[in-house]
Design an enzyme around this catalytic site. Structure first.
Site, PDB file in Angstrom:
ATOM      1  N   ASP A 110      -4.359 -13.029   3.139  1.00 37.88           N
ATOM      2  CA  ASP A 110      -5.621 -12.542   3.713  1.00 37.88           C
ATOM      3  C   ASP A 110      -6.814 -12.770   2.788  1.00 37.88           C
ATOM      4  O   ASP A 110      -7.923 -12.346   3.107  1.00 37.88           O
ATOM      5  CB  ASP A 110      -5.511 -11.075   4.152  1.00 37.88           C
ATOM      6  N   HIS A 144       0.819  -1.227   0.000  1.00 37.58           N
ATOM      7  CA  HIS A 144       0.000   0.000   0.000  1.00 37.58           C
ATOM      8  C   HIS A 144       0.849   1.272   0.000  1.00 37.58           C
ATOM      9  O   HIS A 144       0.328   2.358  -0.259  1.00 37.58           O
ATOM     10  CB  HIS A 144      -0.916   0.045   1.227  1.00 37.58           C
ATOM     11  N   HIS A 166      -6.289  -7.248  -0.583  1.00 39.95           N
ATOM     12  CA  HIS A 166      -6.477  -5.805  -0.738  1.00 39.95           C
ATOM     13  C   HIS A 166      -5.735  -5.307  -1.976  1.00 39.95           C
ATOM     14  O   HIS A 166      -4.753  -5.927  -2.399  1.00 39.95           O
ATOM     15  CB  HIS A 166      -5.999  -5.090   0.528  1.00 39.95           C
ATOM     16  N   ASP A 185      -2.732 -10.506  -2.651  1.00 41.27           N
ATOM     17  CA  ASP A 185      -3.253 -10.064  -1.361  1.00 41.27           C
ATOM     18  C   ASP A 185      -4.719  -9.660  -1.566  1.00 41.27           C
ATOM     19  O   ASP A 185      -5.096  -9.188  -2.631  1.00 41.27           O
ATOM     20  CB  ASP A 185      -2.422  -8.868  -0.863  1.00 41.27           C
TER      21      ASP A 185
HETATM   22  C1  3YP Z   1      -5.408  -1.629   6.393  1.00 43.97           C
HETATM   23  C2  3YP Z   1      -6.354  -0.714   7.132  1.00 43.97           C
HETATM   24  C3  3YP Z   1      -7.717  -1.265   6.900  1.00 43.97           C
HETATM   25  C4  3YP Z   1      -7.582  -2.489   6.055  1.00 43.97           C
HETATM   26  C5  3YP Z   1      -6.156  -2.911   6.219  1.00 43.97           C
HETATM   27  C6  3YP Z   1      -5.658  -3.761   5.103  1.00 43.97           C
HETATM   28  C7  3YP Z   1      -4.248  -4.167   5.349  1.00 43.97           C
HETATM   29  C8  3YP Z   1      -3.809  -5.209   4.379  1.00 43.97           C
HETATM   30  O1  3YP Z   1      -3.764  -6.380   4.641  1.00 43.97           O
HETATM   31  N1  3YP Z   1      -3.447  -4.840   3.168  1.00 43.97           N
HETATM   32  O2  3YP Z   1      -3.033  -5.715   2.254  1.00 43.97           O
HETATM   33 ZN    ZN Z   2      -4.118  -7.304   2.608  1.00 37.93          ZN
END
Ligand code: 3YP
Ligand code: ZN
Length: 493
Positions: free
Chosen positions: A383, A258, A297, A295
């Site tokens: 995840d 991220h 996300h 992932d």
């Molecule tokens: C970060 C803040 C809310 C969701 C969370 C996701 C983290 C993650 O596993 N990103 O790949």
């Molecule tokens: Zn994630």
């Protein structure tokens, strides 16, 4: 393992090519699996059924599996439920220790290719990245009624994954690579000086701070640890480029996908994969890099860093609209010279084994073929598993195994097997280790005697067939594959 969890074009080579005189690793576990399968049935009230039955019948599975029940456990209709559970517990602990560090001689690796080795990066410092307490992920605030708990991105899942990799005996078959800290110059290939300085400043605070979005804790000293994560990936990519190992896995913390050039977010401080990709291009003679991100996300940071760059293809499979908000849609397809080189597959919540494999087959593999990378990097989040608290996807350890096989096959065909994975998300302390083990076994082309203890419980979830609303997204995203390279062809004089 359920046979349907293995793609048709392959098999788990190690399980059927065992040399004479060697005890097949799967046989000892299959007996136990039958017991677990029946326990799952008993506990959940679900009827066990073969995957094909479950997948084809709208009324659900009908017939029990054709497995032979262990005498005295499963076929004991006279027993009460508590009695059956007790009997079951005896069954599953019947052979303690036979799955641990005993060497398994005669097991072939990667189709018998003994020159193939897998690198592994881990360091205890990764577990010292202190995310503190929170309400899972919201900063704790007792006066406001936000009760402190262990932060969701804590060491536990990763520590347990590393331990299972060791205890299973797999670690002994890997080439352990020692991480080092990424240098300022290496970080500056991706991040702004201001961002790097911000992480350092936050890390120097007595109680730690935040990487940028209010959701990304920087513990005391986490600047150095985050540099060890990025540098671990650099060392692994270097070993792969030099041919010291064929492929590898960096089980790092903090995660990276991220993080953008100028901001940390979503638990990420530095974008480890992006730093490694730029290093491979600048120092290792690997100009074309494909980054696959499975992932749950969206890999928004990685995408943004390479958005206008046609030398790096990013492909993210993720749960639509999960995190970051309003990010990772099909229309985000790169810009300028990079038009066509960012691919997003925003899968609906509830997407499982069949749909992910379909997305790999219809999008990821053809995109890789078309792009022809020199190196494949993988943002490896666990995840998207069925037990994860941070997303709503339904993958199992065997799903990760099957998807990994697809990537190792692609890497073998396209870039001498060069595939390097970085750990990202994955928050189930009890399931991430089995996903990581399945992934790493497949990467190394082998198996251990440890199998997913929850496989029987999740067999019916994973049997979920490809659904029309999942297929629609995959079909639409598959249209993007032909756009790879199309921009240059259109722009050519
Ligand atoms: C970060 C803040 C809310 C969701 C969370 C996701 C983290 C993650 O596993 N990103 O790949
Ligand atoms: Zn994630």
């Amino acid at each position: 393992m359920h046979p349907s969890h293995v793609p048709a074009h392959r098999s788990t080579k190690a399980s059927h090519e065992i040399a004479p005189g060697v005890i097949p690793s799967r046989r000892t576990t299959s007996r136990r699996l039958v017991g677990i399968f029946l326990a799952a049935t008993l506990l959940t009230g679900c009827q066990p059924g073969s995957t094909t039955t479950a997948a084809s019948s709208p009324t659900g599975p009908a017939a029990p599996p054709p497995a032979t029940p262990t005498p005295g456990t499963a076929t004991a209709p006279g027993l009460t439920a508590p009695q059956r559970l007790t009997t079951l517990a005896a069954t599953i602990t019947a052979a303690p220790g036979d799955h641990t560090t005993e060497p398994q001689q005669g097991r072939p690796t990667r189709g018998g290719d003994l020159s193939m080795t897998t690198g592994y990066v881990f360091h205890p410092e990764y577990l010292w990245h202190d995310t503190g307490t929170s309400a899972g992920l919201m900063p704790a605030n007792p006066p406001a009624g936000i009760q402190p708990a262990v932060h969701i991105e804590n060491p536990e899942a990763k520590r347990r994954a590393h331990e299972l990799i060791h205890v299973s005996g797999l670690l002994a078959e890997l080439t352990v690579i020692e991480p080092r800290r990424a240098t300022m110059a290496e970080l500056l290939r991706v991040h702004t000086g201001d961002h790097i300085q911000h992480i350092k400043t936050q890390s120097d605070l007595r109680g730690g701070g935040d990487a940028g979005d209010g959701f990304s804790p920087v513990g005391p000293g986490s600047y150095a640890i985050a540099r060890l994560a990025a540098g671990g990936l650099i060392e692994l990519v270097t070993a792969v480029a030099r041919g010291e190992v064929t492929n590898g896995y960096a089980l790092t913390r903090p995660p990276g996908h991220h993080a953008t050039a100028d901001r940390g977010m979503g638990f990420c401080l530095f974008n480890n994969i992006a730093v490694a990709a730029r290093h491979a291009q600048a120092e290792l003679g690997l100009p074309r890099i494909a980054i696959v991100d499975w992932d749950a996300h969206h890999g928004n940071g990685t995408q943004s860093i390479f958005y206008t760059d046609p030398s790096v293809l990013t492909i993210s499979l993720h749960q639509a609209g999960c995190f970051p908000p309003d990010s990772g849609w099909i229309r985000e397809n790169g810009a300028g010279d990079g038009t066509g080189y960012a691919i997003n597959v925003p899968l609906p919540p509830g997407t499982g084994h069949a749909a992910y494999l379909h997305a790999m087959t219809e999008i990821v593999l053809p995109a890789l073929e078309r792009f022809a990378p020199d190196l494949i990097l993988l943002a490896n989040g666990f995840d998207a598993s069925v037990f994860d608290p941070m997303a709503r996807q339904m993958l199992t350890a065997d799903s990760y195994r099957a998807m990994t096989r697809m990537l190792t096959d692609a890497a073998d065909r396209l870039c001498h097997g060069r595939l390097v994975a970085a750990h990202e998300g994955g928050y189930s302390p009890f399931y991430v280790p089995y996903c990581a083990l399945a992934f790493l076994e497949e990467l190394a082309g082998t198996t251990t005697r440890v199998t997913d203890p929850l496989a029987a419980v999740v067999a019916d979830y994973a049997a979920e067939p490809l659904q029309p609303h999942q297929n629609a997204v995959i079909d639409e995203a598959a249209q993007l594959v032909s756009r790879i390279g199309a921009h240059e062809i259109a722009a050519a004089p």
